[in-house]
Each structure stands twice: as structure tokens, then as C-alpha cells.
Enzyme design. Structure first.
Site, PDB file in Angstrom:
ATOM      1  N   PHE A   1      -1.501   0.257  -3.980  1.00  0.00           N
ATOM      2  CA  PHE A   1      -0.759   0.023  -5.270  1.00  0.00           C
ATOM      3  C   PHE A   1      -2.137  -1.142  -5.748  1.00  0.00           C
ATOM      4  O   PHE A   1      -1.997  -1.329  -6.378  1.00  0.00           O
ATOM      5  CB  PHE A   1       0.593  -1.109  -5.133  1.00  0.00           C
TER       6      PHE A   1
ATOM      7  N   VAL B   1      -3.589  -8.145  -6.978  1.00  0.00           N
ATOM      8  CA  VAL B   1      -1.955  -8.895  -6.973  1.00  0.00           C
ATOM      9  C   VAL B   1      -1.560  -7.992  -6.136  1.00  0.00           C
ATOM     10  O   VAL B   1      -0.808  -6.824  -6.871  1.00  0.00           O
ATOM     11  CB  VAL B   1      -1.913  -9.486  -8.076  1.00  0.00           C
TER      12      VAL B   1
ATOM     13  N   GLY C   1      -3.823   0.284  -8.851  1.00  0.00           N
ATOM     14  CA  GLY C   1      -3.389  -0.049 -10.381  1.00  0.00           C
ATOM     15  C   GLY C   1      -2.783  -1.655 -10.451  1.00  0.00           C
ATOM     16  O   GLY C   1      -2.611  -1.660 -11.392  1.00  0.00           O
ATOM     17  N   HIS C   2      -3.153  -2.050  -9.526  1.00  0.00           N
ATOM     18  CA  HIS C   2      -2.311  -3.178  -9.897  1.00  0.00           C
ATOM     19  C   HIS C   2      -3.056  -5.016  -8.976  1.00  0.00           C
ATOM     20  O   HIS C   2      -2.549  -4.786  -8.288  1.00  0.00           O
ATOM     21  CB  HIS C   2      -0.871  -3.327  -9.410  1.00  0.00           C
ATOM     22  N   PHE C   3      -4.167  -5.152  -9.655  1.00  0.00           N
ATOM     23  CA  PHE C   3      -4.560  -4.716 -11.116  1.00  0.00           C
ATOM     24  C   PHE C   3      -6.184  -4.636  -9.971  1.00  0.00           C
ATOM     25  O   PHE C   3      -7.049  -5.951  -8.988  1.00  0.00           O
ATOM     26  CB  PHE C   3      -4.782  -6.519 -11.850  1.00  0.00           C
TER      27      PHE C   3
END
Length: 153
Positions: free
Chosen positions: A50, A60, A53-55
Site C-alpha cells: 500500500f 502513511v 500509492g499511499h503516499f
């Protein structure tokens, strides 16, 4: 109640939870008392999918995944409370959440500690409270419900 420390390593966790990579979010159970509490951890690394893309600039952990990990901890406590043996005939589903609050971000390198407490169980529905912490600091708290359901075969 016994003072014996009850733990679960990843091999035992895999027997109870149906989740697998990349959605298995509990690494170890440090202690549990059936019908009462469970303390589990998730080691958060930069290799988590994750974070792509986050971030990318400031990674986070998504809050919804913190809640999912907390729900997985409640599922483990529910299984350990209702039966000490894993079952291929039933699962505990995440059935509801109330009063979820986020207090700080979770970043790569953090170790999340989950403390879940069983409040009540009735007709296959368990009600729990949970907290997630990093370095003793509250990250998230919520009330979680899970439901035991037979698996259709």
C-alpha cells in the site's frame, strides 16, 4: 485465570485467519486471555504494497487497514474464545464499527500494537473495543463487531 502467557506465532495465526498476503495484517500475538483480551503486533515495513500509492513521497499506512488489522485481532480473540481449534466450517466476519478515531499516522518502521477486549458475545455476534498504539502512543481506537457465520459448501 491462569498467569500463563498465551502467544501465537505466524504459523498458528495462519490456522485461524483466512487472510493471506497482502491482506494478513497480524504478525504475532504476544498474549491473550480467551473471553477477555488479546495483544497482537504488526511490523510495518516500507515493503508494504500500500505504500506504493499511499503516499509515495510521505508513506502513511491507510487508516482503514489499521482498522482491518484490529478486526483481524478481534477475529483471533473470537476464535480463541469460542473454540481452541480452527474451523474450516465457520469464519468470523467484520460486521460493524463504531466510534473509530485516529490520533496519529503510522509510518514505515513502526510497530503497531493492538489491544482488543471482548465486551460481549450473543448469538454469534461479538462486540469488542480496540486500541492501536505505536511506542505507547494511541494511534486509533474503535468499537468493533464480528459475526460468526457458517461457510456455505
Amino acid at each position: 485465570m491462569s498467569n500463563q502467557l498465551n502467544t501465537m506465532d505466524i504459523k498458528e495465526i495462519l490456522k485461524f485467519l483466512p487472510h493471506r498476503y497482502p491482506f494478513l495484517l497480524i504478525d504475532r500475538v504476544l498474549d491473550f486471555t480467551p473471553g477477555e483480551t488479546l495483544h497482537a503486533i504488526k511490523n510495518v515495513t516500507i515493503n508494504e504494497p500500500f505504500f506504493q500509492g499511499h503516499f509515495p513521497v510521505a508513506p502513511v499506512m491507510p487508516g482503514v487497514l489499521i482498522l482491518e488489522a484490529m478486526a483481524q485481532a478481534t477475529g483471533l480473540l473470537a476464535f480463541k474464545t469460542m473454540s481452541d481449534e480452527p474451523s474450516n466450517d465457520a469464519l468470523y466476519y467484520f460486521a460493524g464499527i463504531d466510534n473509530a478515531r485516529f490520533k496519529r499516522v503510522v509510518e514505515p518502521g513502526d510497530q503497531l500494537h493492538f489491544e482488543v477486549k471482548m465486551i460481549k458475545e450473543r448469538r454469534g455476534i461479538g462486540v469488542f473495543t480496540g486500541e492501536a498504539k505505536v511506542d505507547g502512543e494511541l494511534v486509533c481506537s474503535a468499537e468493533i463487531m464480528c459475526a460468526r457465520r457458517e461457510i456455505a459448501k
